[in-house]
Design a protein around this motif. Sequence first.
Motif, mmCIF file in Angstrom:
data_model
loop_
_atom_site.group_PDB
_atom_site.id
_atom_site.type_symbol
_atom_site.label_atom_id
_atom_site.label_comp_id
_atom_site.label_asym_id
_atom_site.label_seq_id
_atom_site.Cartn_x
_atom_site.Cartn_y
_atom_site.Cartn_z
ATOM 1 N N ILE A 1 0.836 -1.207 0.000
ATOM 2 C CA ILE A 1 0.000 0.000 0.000
ATOM 3 C C ILE A 1 0.871 1.257 0.000
ATOM 4 O O ILE A 1 0.603 2.216 -0.734
ATOM 5 C CB ILE A 1 -0.947 -0.001 1.236
ATOM 6 N N LEU A 2 1.935 1.222 0.797
ATOM 7 C CA LEU A 2 2.854 2.371 0.841
ATOM 8 C C LEU A 2 3.476 2.622 -0.531
ATOM 9 O O LEU A 2 3.579 3.766 -0.975
ATOM 10 C CB LEU A 2 3.968 2.126 1.862
ATOM 11 N N GLU A 3 3.870 1.553 -1.176
ATOM 12 C CA GLU A 3 4.527 1.681 -2.479
ATOM 13 C C GLU A 3 3.576 2.281 -3.517
ATOM 14 O O GLU A 3 3.938 3.197 -4.258
ATOM 15 C CB GLU A 3 5.008 0.297 -2.938
ATOM 16 N N ALA A 4 2.354 1.757 -3.528
ATOM 17 C CA ALA A 4 1.366 2.288 -4.471
ATOM 18 C C ALA A 4 1.056 3.753 -4.163
ATOM 19 O O ALA A 4 0.921 4.580 -5.069
ATOM 20 C CB ALA A 4 0.090 1.448 -4.405
ATOM 21 N N SER A 5 0.971 4.070 -2.891
ATOM 22 C CA SER A 5 0.692 5.451 -2.495
ATOM 23 C C SER A 5 1.826 6.380 -2.920
ATOM 24 O O SER A 5 1.579 7.494 -3.389
ATOM 25 C CB SER A 5 0.509 5.538 -0.977
ATOM 26 N N ALA B 1 -4.521 15.234 -4.445
ATOM 27 C CA ALA B 1 -5.213 14.851 -5.673
ATOM 28 C C ALA B 1 -5.369 13.338 -5.790
ATOM 29 O O ALA B 1 -5.977 12.855 -6.731
ATOM 30 C CB ALA B 1 -4.466 15.394 -6.888
ATOM 31 N N THR B 2 -4.820 12.622 -4.840
ATOM 32 C CA THR B 2 -4.952 11.163 -4.847
ATOM 33 C C THR B 2 -6.044 10.749 -3.862
ATOM 34 O O THR B 2 -6.036 11.161 -2.706
ATOM 35 C CB THR B 2 -3.621 10.504 -4.431
ATOM 36 N N SER B 3 -6.982 9.933 -4.334
ATOM 37 C CA SER B 3 -8.066 9.495 -3.456
ATOM 38 C C SER B 3 -7.778 8.107 -2.890
ATOM 39 O O SER B 3 -7.023 7.323 -3.471
ATOM 40 C CB SER B 3 -9.387 9.475 -4.216
ATOM 41 N N MET B 4 -8.389 7.818 -1.775
ATOM 42 C CA MET B 4 -8.249 6.497 -1.174
ATOM 43 C C MET B 4 -8.787 5.427 -2.126
ATOM 44 O O MET B 4 -8.318 4.288 -2.124
ATOM 45 C CB MET B 4 -9.001 6.450 0.163
ATOM 46 N N ARG B 5 -9.768 5.801 -2.930
ATOM 47 C CA ARG B 5 -10.289 4.847 -3.906
ATOM 48 C C ARG B 5 -9.214 4.459 -4.924
ATOM 49 O O ARG B 5 -9.108 3.304 -5.328
ATOM 50 C CB ARG B 5 -11.504 5.439 -4.612
ATOM 51 N N GLU B 6 -8.416 5.440 -5.346
ATOM 52 C CA GLU B 6 -7.341 5.138 -6.304
ATOM 53 C C GLU B 6 -6.263 4.256 -5.685
ATOM 54 O O GLU B 6 -5.736 3.350 -6.333
ATOM 55 C CB GLU B 6 -6.711 6.447 -6.807
ATOM 56 N N GLY C 1 -6.757 2.209 -3.260
ATOM 57 C CA GLY C 1 -7.371 0.892 -3.163
ATOM 58 C C GLY C 1 -7.294 0.140 -4.484
ATOM 59 O O GLY C 1 -6.886 -1.021 -4.533
ATOM 60 N N GLU C 2 -7.644 0.840 -5.545
ATOM 61 C CA GLU C 2 -7.624 0.216 -6.872
ATOM 62 C C GLU C 2 -6.228 -0.293 -7.218
ATOM 63 O O GLU C 2 -6.060 -1.373 -7.768
ATOM 64 C CB GLU C 2 -8.089 1.233 -7.922
ATOM 65 N N ALA C 3 -5.220 0.514 -6.858
ATOM 66 C CA ALA C 3 -3.837 0.153 -7.179
ATOM 67 C C ALA C 3 -3.342 -1.027 -6.357
ATOM 68 O O ALA C 3 -2.338 -1.660 -6.706
ATOM 69 C CB ALA C 3 -2.920 1.355 -6.967
ATOM 70 N N THR C 4 -4.031 -1.318 -5.256
ATOM 71 C CA THR C 4 -3.607 -2.451 -4.428
ATOM 72 C C THR C 4 -4.632 -3.577 -4.448
ATOM 73 O O THR C 4 -4.519 -4.537 -3.686
ATOM 74 C CB THR C 4 -3.364 -1.999 -2.964
ATOM 75 N N GLY C 5 -5.640 -3.441 -5.300
ATOM 76 C CA GLY C 5 -6.588 -4.531 -5.476
ATOM 77 C C GLY C 5 -7.626 -4.678 -4.375
ATOM 78 O O GLY C 5 -8.045 -5.795 -4.064
ATOM 79 N N MET C 6 -8.004 -3.541 -3.784
ATOM 80 C CA MET C 6 -9.117 -3.644 -2.823
ATOM 81 C C MET C 6 -9.926 -2.347 -2.835
ATOM 82 O O MET C 6 -9.567 -1.388 -3.518
ATOM 83 C CB MET C 6 -8.625 -3.983 -1.420
ATOM 84 N N LEU C 7 -11.005 -2.351 -2.066
ATOM 85 C CA LEU C 7 -11.830 -1.152 -2.005
ATOM 86 C C LEU C 7 -11.289 -0.185 -0.954
ATOM 87 O O LEU C 7 -10.559 -0.587 -0.046
ATOM 88 C CB LEU C 7 -13.271 -1.525 -1.695
#
Lengths: 194, 194
Positions: A17-21, A32-37, A39-45
């Motif tokens: 998650i840290l890496e994707a963030s 400009a980055t949402s928690m939804r994005e 989540g999407e980048a790590t395969g969860m909601l």
Amino acid sequence: MAVRAPTVAGQARRDQILEASARLFSERGYHATSMREIGEATGMLAGSLYAHIDGKEDLLFGIVQRAAGAFLDRVKAVRDSEASAEEKLRRAMRAHVEVVAGDLEAARVFHHEWRALTGRRRTEVRKLRRRYEGLWDEIVRELPGATDPKAARLLVLSAANWTYTWYRPDGPMSPQQVADRFTDLLLEGLRGGG
Amino acid sequence: MAVRAPTVAGQARRDQILEASARLFSERGYHATSMREIGEATGMLAGSLYAHIDGKEDLLFGIVQRAAGAFLDRVKAVRDSEASAEEKLRRAMRAHVEVVAGDLEAARVFHHEWRALTGRRRTEVRKLRRRYEGLWDEIVRELPGATDPKAARLLVLSAANWTYTWYRPDGPMSPQQVADRFTDLLLEGLRGGG
DNA sequence: CCTACCGATCGGTAGG
DNA sequence: CCTACCGATCGGTAGG
């Protein structure tokens, strides 16, 4: 309060998650980055992320802290090494550029998304940044004939800190080559005396 | 489509909105600033701003364009001046630091909030930034004994571009003093030969 | 880790 | 430049 006693798998998930963030924050910026994005980048909601982290700012803090640690560890080792002042400058520049090149996204977040932090976390990061500048200050002050160490430190750190904006791993120069070129120019000057 | 044929008062109002936006964008960042906050800072409601501007990104673009113009105009004049290469470098550095010091908030937005721009505007700003680098490149290439002009330009621009992060108008050094110190160090090197 | 949802706030618009 | 409002999206939570 998430992940009080992190399991091995839990820690790996948090790292992911840290890496994707870091990637998203460096590309678009923290706000400009949402928690939804993420989540999407790590395969969860988005909601599921909160099983691993405390909040969005927790992510930013984690990335910045990790990057600060990398810079500090590497340059602290240089300061404590046995070498001439010029050699220490060269090694510190190499260390810095290598850390930047090793994770450009984290470097970008460290260098300018940290300002989105608030409260204690912001204070803490400011402290780490000052400590880092202090290390460079010590190194530069050792240089023989350092008449204006503060200006010298600012100049040296400008060269180091600006690298994250232009360095490209797929470019023609390795981190060490960049660092050595800068060190040579800084020591000998653009007139090329020496 | 706002302010097609701007009146004198209308233009003054727009300038006021730009100034307030620059302050807020530089403090909190573009995405963390709301139109409501910009409205509050200019004494009106968010919706009323749209009588003066086309949209939020319009504001960011305006600030960045104006700042880019200031940097470009000043350094272009230096490049076209009659002077030795070293003197041109000194004058360009003075010009840059003076523009930064003259409007720290705009400088910060120019240097790193511009990345929030999208589409054409982003492309346009990229072009301006490259043009600016080109000017410095021309100046540095004129230096006698410039063996690696690209590295030299990167080093010189690092020193110039990083100033917005640390320069304080209420500090001990004037913009010109900062610029001259950096120019001396860059030309003569930290070994202090000369 | 998902379903289902919350209140808050966002940029922006219609009509005056 | 205000009133009144829009749909969209935000970070985050309860309950399973």
